[in-house]
Design a protein around this motif. Structure first.
Motif, PDB file in Angstrom:
ATOM      1  N   LEU A  21     -48.589  13.102 -73.406  1.00 42.98           N
ATOM      2  CA  LEU A  21     -47.186  12.997 -73.783  1.00 42.98           C
ATOM      3  C   LEU A  21     -46.971  13.709 -75.102  1.00 42.98           C
ATOM      4  O   LEU A  21     -47.868  13.746 -75.951  1.00 42.98           O
ATOM      5  N   GLU A  22     -45.775  14.247 -75.273  1.00 40.27           N
ATOM      6  CA  GLU A  22     -45.420  14.873 -76.536  1.00 40.27           C
ATOM      7  C   GLU A  22     -43.961  14.549 -76.812  1.00 40.27           C
ATOM      8  O   GLU A  22     -43.098  14.786 -75.967  1.00 40.27           O
ATOM      9  N   TRP A  23     -43.699  14.001 -77.987  1.00 39.94           N
ATOM     10  CA  TRP A  23     -42.329  13.696 -78.342  1.00 39.94           C
ATOM     11  C   TRP A  23     -41.734  14.936 -78.958  1.00 39.94           C
ATOM     12  O   TRP A  23     -42.070  15.337 -80.067  1.00 39.94           O
ATOM     13  N   PHE A  24     -40.854  15.574 -78.217  1.00 38.88           N
ATOM     14  CA  PHE A  24     -40.237  16.829 -78.614  1.00 38.88           C
ATOM     15  C   PHE A  24     -39.139  16.586 -79.646  1.00 38.88           C
ATOM     16  O   PHE A  24     -38.959  17.328 -80.569  1.00 38.88           O
ATOM     17  N   SER A  25     -38.396  15.529 -79.463  1.00 36.81           N
ATOM     18  CA  SER A  25     -37.354  15.119 -80.392  1.00 36.81           C
ATOM     19  C   SER A  25     -37.111  13.632 -80.158  1.00 36.81           C
ATOM     20  O   SER A  25     -37.793  13.008 -79.345  1.00 36.81           O
ATOM     21  N   LYS A  26     -36.138  13.083 -80.856  1.00 34.87           N
ATOM     22  CA  LYS A  26     -35.837  11.660 -80.677  1.00 34.87           C
ATOM     23  C   LYS A  26     -35.327  11.364 -79.273  1.00 34.87           C
ATOM     24  O   LYS A  26     -35.468  10.258 -78.785  1.00 34.87           O
ATOM     25  N   LYS A  27     -34.750  12.366 -78.625  1.00 28.36           N
ATOM     26  CA  LYS A  27     -34.136  12.152 -77.315  1.00 28.36           C
ATOM     27  C   LYS A  27     -34.938  12.715 -76.150  1.00 28.36           C
ATOM     28  O   LYS A  27     -34.647  12.416 -75.005  1.00 28.36           O
ATOM     29  N   VAL A  28     -35.936  13.556 -76.422  1.00 28.45           N
ATOM     30  CA  VAL A  28     -36.659  14.228 -75.347  1.00 28.45           C
ATOM     31  C   VAL A  28     -38.162  14.008 -75.496  1.00 28.45           C
ATOM     32  O   VAL A  28     -38.718  14.180 -76.569  1.00 28.45           O
ATOM     33  N   THR A  29     -38.791  13.621 -74.403  1.00 33.95           N
ATOM     34  CA  THR A  29     -40.240  13.490 -74.340  1.00 33.95           C
ATOM     35  C   THR A  29     -40.756  14.494 -73.322  1.00 33.95           C
ATOM     36  O   THR A  29     -40.173  14.654 -72.255  1.00 33.95           O
ATOM     37  N   GLN A  30     -41.817  15.184 -73.669  1.00 37.01           N
ATOM     38  CA  GLN A  30     -42.427  16.093 -72.711  1.00 37.01           C
ATOM     39  C   GLN A  30     -43.615  15.402 -72.060  1.00 37.01           C
ATOM     40  O   GLN A  30     -44.478  14.862 -72.747  1.00 37.01           O
ATOM     41  N   LEU A  31     -43.605  15.402 -70.733  1.00 40.63           N
ATOM     42  CA  LEU A  31     -44.699  14.844 -69.954  1.00 40.63           C
ATOM     43  C   LEU A  31     -45.548  15.996 -69.448  1.00 40.63           C
ATOM     44  O   LEU A  31     -45.078  16.825 -68.669  1.00 40.63           O
ATOM     45  N   HIS A  32     -46.775  16.093 -69.917  1.00 38.18           N
ATOM     46  CA  HIS A  32     -47.694  17.120 -69.443  1.00 38.18           C
ATOM     47  C   HIS A  32     -48.452  16.516 -68.263  1.00 38.18           C
ATOM     48  O   HIS A  32     -49.112  15.483 -68.405  1.00 38.18           O
TER      49      HIS A  32
END
Length: 75
Positions: A21-32
């Motif tokens: 997981l990577e938190w891209f911003s407060k509103k978006v999370t990236q799921l690898h």
């Protein structure tokens, strides 16, 4: 929305296992993710608007959305 090791489904109801997981911003999370079927990698950017549209937390919701899209195309 998901944790490492969880299975999520894409718009075509194909399963992907979350590998990081990577938190891209407060509103978006990236799921690898990686597909256990094709062994391909994919990154889903998940925000409030995309959850339930491009990535699904249950297979049933992915299949329902796929069915609805096919019905819309047939109209």
């Amino acid at each position: 929305p998901a944790c490492v090791g969880d299975i999520v489904w894409d718009r075509n109801a194909e399963p992907y296992k979350v590998i990081s997981l990577e938190w891209f911003s407060k509103k978006v999370t990236q799921l690898h993710c990686i597909s256990p079927v094709t062994n391909t990698r994919h990154t889903f950017s998940v925000g409030k608007r995309s959850l339930g549209k491009t990535v699904f937390l249950t297979k049933e919701s992915a299949l329902q959305a796929l069915k609805e899209r096919k019905e819309d195309v047939g109209k």
